[in-house]
Write a protein that holds these residues in place. Structure first.
Motif, short mmCIF file in Angstrom:
data_model
loop_
_atom_site.label_atom_id
_atom_site.label_comp_id
_atom_site.label_asym_id
_atom_site.label_seq_id
_atom_site.Cartn_x
_atom_site.Cartn_y
_atom_site.Cartn_z
N PRO A 106 0.82 -1.22 0.00
CA PRO A 106 0.00 0.00 0.00
C PRO A 106 0.85 1.26 0.00
O PRO A 106 0.51 2.25 -0.64
N ARG A 107 1.97 1.24 0.70
CA ARG A 107 2.83 2.42 0.79
C ARG A 107 3.70 2.59 -0.44
O ARG A 107 3.87 3.70 -0.94
N ARG A 108 4.25 1.51 -0.93
CA ARG A 108 5.18 1.58 -2.06
C ARG A 108 4.48 1.57 -3.41
O ARG A 108 5.05 1.98 -4.42
N GLY A 109 3.25 1.06 -3.44
CA GLY A 109 2.56 0.94 -4.71
C GLY A 109 3.08 -0.23 -5.51
O GLY A 109 3.80 -1.08 -5.02
N GLY A 110 2.71 -0.28 -6.78
CA GLY A 110 3.15 -1.37 -7.63
C GLY A 110 2.17 -1.61 -8.76
O GLY A 110 1.09 -1.01 -8.80
N PRO A 111 2.51 -2.50 -9.68
CA PRO A 111 1.69 -2.71 -10.88
C PRO A 111 0.41 -3.50 -10.63
O PRO A 111 -0.45 -3.55 -11.51
N ALA A 112 0.26 -4.11 -9.46
CA ALA A 112 -0.91 -4.96 -9.21
C ALA A 112 -1.84 -4.38 -8.15
O ALA A 112 -2.67 -5.09 -7.60
N GLY A 113 -1.69 -3.08 -7.86
CA GLY A 113 -2.50 -2.45 -6.81
C GLY A 113 -3.94 -2.24 -7.23
O GLY A 113 -4.32 -2.52 -8.37
N PRO A 114 -4.78 -1.73 -6.33
CA PRO A 114 -4.40 -1.36 -4.96
C PRO A 114 -4.15 -2.59 -4.09
O PRO A 114 -4.63 -3.68 -4.40
N TYR A 115 -3.39 -2.36 -2.99
CA TYR A 115 -2.96 -3.47 -2.16
C TYR A 115 -3.73 -3.55 -0.84
O TYR A 115 -3.29 -4.21 0.08
N GLN A 116 -4.87 -2.89 -0.78
CA GLN A 116 -5.79 -3.02 0.34
C GLN A 116 -7.11 -3.55 -0.20
O GLN A 116 -7.69 -2.99 -1.13
N GLN A 117 -7.59 -4.62 0.40
CA GLN A 117 -8.78 -5.27 -0.14
C GLN A 117 -10.01 -4.36 -0.10
O GLN A 117 -10.90 -4.51 -0.94
N SER A 118 -10.08 -3.46 0.84
CA SER A 118 -11.24 -2.57 0.93
C SER A 118 -11.34 -1.65 -0.29
O SER A 118 -12.39 -1.05 -0.54
N GLN A 119 -10.25 -1.57 -1.07
CA GLN A 119 -10.26 -0.75 -2.28
C GLN A 119 -10.47 -1.59 -3.53
O GLN A 119 -10.35 -1.10 -4.65
N ARG A 120 -10.81 -2.88 -3.35
CA ARG A 120 -10.97 -3.79 -4.49
C ARG A 120 -12.35 -4.46 -4.48
O ARG A 120 -12.53 -5.53 -5.04
N LEU A 121 -13.31 -3.82 -3.83
CA LEU A 121 -14.62 -4.45 -3.63
C LEU A 121 -15.33 -4.76 -4.95
O LEU A 121 -16.00 -5.79 -5.07
N ASP A 122 -15.21 -3.87 -5.92
CA ASP A 122 -15.86 -4.10 -7.21
C ASP A 122 -15.39 -5.41 -7.85
O ASP A 122 -16.19 -6.16 -8.42
N LEU A 123 -14.10 -5.67 -7.71
CA LEU A 123 -13.52 -6.88 -8.30
C LEU A 123 -14.10 -8.13 -7.65
O LEU A 123 -14.44 -9.11 -8.34
N TYR A 124 -14.28 -8.11 -6.34
CA TYR A 124 -14.83 -9.27 -5.64
C TYR A 124 -16.29 -9.48 -6.01
O TYR A 124 -16.73 -10.63 -6.20
N ASN A 125 -17.04 -8.39 -6.06
CA ASN A 125 -18.46 -8.52 -6.39
C ASN A 125 -18.66 -9.00 -7.82
O ASN A 125 -19.56 -9.79 -8.10
N GLN A 126 -17.83 -8.53 -8.73
CA GLN A 126 -17.91 -8.99 -10.11
C GLN A 126 -17.64 -10.49 -10.19
O GLN A 126 -18.32 -11.24 -10.91
N THR A 127 -16.63 -10.95 -9.42
CA THR A 127 -16.29 -12.36 -9.43
C THR A 127 -17.41 -13.20 -8.81
O THR A 127 -17.74 -14.29 -9.31
N ALA A 128 -18.00 -12.69 -7.73
CA ALA A 128 -19.10 -13.41 -7.09
C ALA A 128 -20.28 -13.54 -8.04
O ALA A 128 -20.91 -14.61 -8.13
N LEU A 129 -20.60 -12.48 -8.77
CA LEU A 129 -21.70 -12.54 -9.73
C LEU A 129 -21.38 -13.50 -10.87
O LEU A 129 -22.28 -14.18 -11.40
N GLN A 130 -20.11 -13.57 -11.23
CA GLN A 130 -19.70 -14.52 -12.26
C GLN A 130 -19.95 -15.95 -11.78
O GLN A 130 -20.42 -16.81 -12.55
N LEU A 131 -19.67 -16.20 -10.51
CA LEU A 131 -19.93 -17.53 -9.94
C LEU A 131 -21.42 -17.83 -9.88
O LEU A 131 -21.86 -18.95 -10.15
#
Length: 573
Positions: free
Chosen positions: A140-165
């Motif tokens: 989270p502090r250094r950043g990187g190509p696969a961020g964001p590195y806090q799950q609370s900032q990736r909620l859309d990704l999880y919900n999209q995956t859940a709907l896919q399931l």
């Protein structure tokens, strides 16, 4: 179009195992003729290299996708508390693994349990990793190509995956109330069974689901567990096979608050962050079966798994956060060197070609061998930590660059410990502190020890009266005079061996004072305490100028008192 109420669908897949190997498919079993999950990933000579070198032979049955796949590992703590020793050990093994195979070490914060977050814990976790000398390459502090590195900032990704399931029939909406779930639990316990969800909502029709949603009934999303879990080869525990659907109900993947559970979030993040190897605690070994079912449902290739045995107290009891002193910040405040903490953590475990004290990070990396990690718990004896710290402190004192850092640290500690008592600022000079460090190396276990009351004489002149010294012997003034002549004769040539001989000779020039009492007098005058290093070592530490100053200060009040007494007698006569 979504089909939230559809029954779970599962495409049949053939087993990759030979029939002759089926009897090995149990916890910790080994199947014959199988390659290691590390095949195709060779260690690199340069720890700063960031790409794994593939070996010539690569098996298609490895858990890794290909021999040229970059090695990427992650440490994924929850900021529901501060970093403790068990967490540091997991992070350390991931860091060493990444550097051994020329890969990247990723820090990901799994902060989806919003009700249990501890303010400041996220920053503190990364602070402690940096303090320990195992900084993440991406975070989270250094950043990187696969961020964001806090799950609370990736909620859309999880919900999209859940709907896919849900859409594919591998997950469903569950409307069971908390009260119903609690009743199921109580009934199971009453009948002596393991509590599990009965998968009731899995069988709802699509129209029933839509009706409940339109009514605003709270829901979660559950993943369909099915039989047919393929065995997987763990880096540490070997071949594992656990039919999770036989003992567990369908797990929640999206909670009622819209946040994902660990089971969904960790596989989504590991996939999108291209994690090649998951090294985590052995408590997650059984759960890996359901994670593999999710990978298969999503059509994703899973990473290679390695489950580390637990770190436990030396008596075999579980490390508890309630102990308080297992938090890394506690070790930091106590003056423990990070190198010593990493050393004892790996020394009590396994995974290295040798097991000795005093190993530095470069040695840990070069000697690391995943195949040597055993399945039994690692028992840590924290009573040995001072000895580890003593060895690493000595190594740092002997290294010129690291010694300069120790000097700066000790300068700050001295000023904090004695803000008003410092009579002479020369004690803060770099040359003097370096001199003290080299004299006491191998004798002290931490820098904090050097600012303790037992070593205060190094920085503050003791407050000792002539009366205190005279109480030891009637020859106090004579002994002090002998010491002053001895030191002046020696000049700047002070060594422990020479002074030891001089002090023994000096004691022979006293009439009624034994050598032992002479040493008590000298020690009290120089240090103000009766225990510690030898008198010769104390004298070498202080140097001739300071020795003379302390003894002269002691004599002056006594001489003034003697003159005053003589004057009083003369006046009376």
């Amino acid at each position: 179009m979504l089909f939230p109420g559809a029954a779970c669908l599962w495409a049949a897949r053939g087993s990759n195992l030979l029939k002759s190997g089926r009897k090995y498919l149990h916890l910790g079993g080994k199947a014959p003729g199988r390659r290691s999950p590390l095949d195709g990933v060779a260690p690199v000579g340069n720890a700063d290299s960031w790409r794994a070198e593939p070996r010539a032979t690569v098996t298609k049955n490895r858990c890794c996708s290909s021999g040229s796949r970059d090695v990427r590992v992650r440490f994924a703590p929850s900021p529901t508390g501060f970093l403790h020793l068990g967490g540091l050990r997991t992070a350390l093994y991931n860091y060493i693994f990444a550097k051994k195979y020329g890969g990247s070490f990723v820090l990901r914060l799994e902060d989806t349990d919003q009700s249990r977050l501890v303010p400041g814990a996220d920053e503190a976790i990364e602070d402690m990793l940096e303090w320990a000398g195992i900084p993440p390459d991406e975070s989270p502090r250094r950043g990187g190509p696969a961020g964001p590195y806090q799950q609370s900032q990736r909620l859309d990704l999880y919900n999209q995956t859940a709907l896919q399931l849900v859409e594919s029939g591998h997950a469903y909406y569950c409307f069971c109330s908390t009260q119903r779930l609690e009743l199921l639990k109580k009934e199971a316990l009453r009948s002596g069974q393991t509590p599990r969800y009965d998968n009731r909502c899995r069988h709802l029709r699509a129209d029933q689901v839509q009706e409940k949603i339109s009514q605003g009934i709270p829901y979660v999303i559950r993943f369909c567990l099915e039989s047919g879990v393929e065995p997987f080869q763990d880096l540490i525990f070997g071949w594992n096979h656990h039919e999770v659907a036989q003992v567990e109900g369908d797990p929640v993947v999206i909670k009622a608050d819209g946040f994902p559970t660990y089971h969904l979030a960790n596989i989504v993040d590991d996939h999108h962050m291209r994690i090649s190897h998951v090294l985590r605690g052995s408590e997650w070994l059984i759960s890996t079966a359901k994670h593999l079912l999710m990978y298969r449902a999503l059509g994703w290739e899973p990473p290679t798994f390695g489950h580390l045995p637990l770190l436990m107290n030396k008596d075999g009891s579980k490390l508890s956060k309630r102990q308080g002193d297992i938090f890394i910040q506690s070790f930091q405040r106590a003056g423990v060197l990070p190198e010593a903490l990493l050393d004892i953590t790996t020394n009590c475990g396994s995974g290295f070609t040798s097991n000795r004290m005093g190993r530095r990070m470069d040695e840990l990396i070069s000697e690391f061998n995943p195949s040597k990690i055993t399945t039994h718990s690692a028992l840590i004896d924290l009573e040995k930590l001072p000895e580890f710290n003593r060895i690493h402190l000595q190594q740092q004192i002997e290294d010129e660059e690291q010694c300069r850092l120790l000097v700066k640290d000790l300068q700050e500690q001295i000023q904090r410990a004695y803000p008003e008592e410092l009579q002479d600022k020369e004690v803060l000079h770099e040359n003097y502190i370096t001199h003290i460090l080299h004299l006491r190396k191998g004798h002290v276990c931490s820098l904090k020890e050097l600012v303790s009351p037992g070593y205060a004489y190094l920085w503050v002149r003791p407050s000792v009266s002539y009366q205190q010294v005279a109480a030891l012997t009637s020859e106090a003034q004579h002994i002090v005079s002998l010491v002053l002549r001895m030191v002046e004769a020696r000049g700047g040539d002070l060594s422990v061996d020479l002074l030891s001989g001089d002090l023994k000779a000096l004691a022979k020039n006293t009439k009624a004072t034994k050598y032992r009492d002479v040493m008590k007098l000298l020690r009290l005058t120089l240090s103000g305490v009766q225990q510690g290093p030898s008198v010769a070592e104390i004298m070498v530490s202080l140097g001739p100028t300071e020795i003379i100053h302390r003894f002269q200060n002691l004599l002056l009040p006594s001489q003034m008192a003697m003159k005053s007494s003589a004057l009083d007698r003369a006046l009376k006569e």
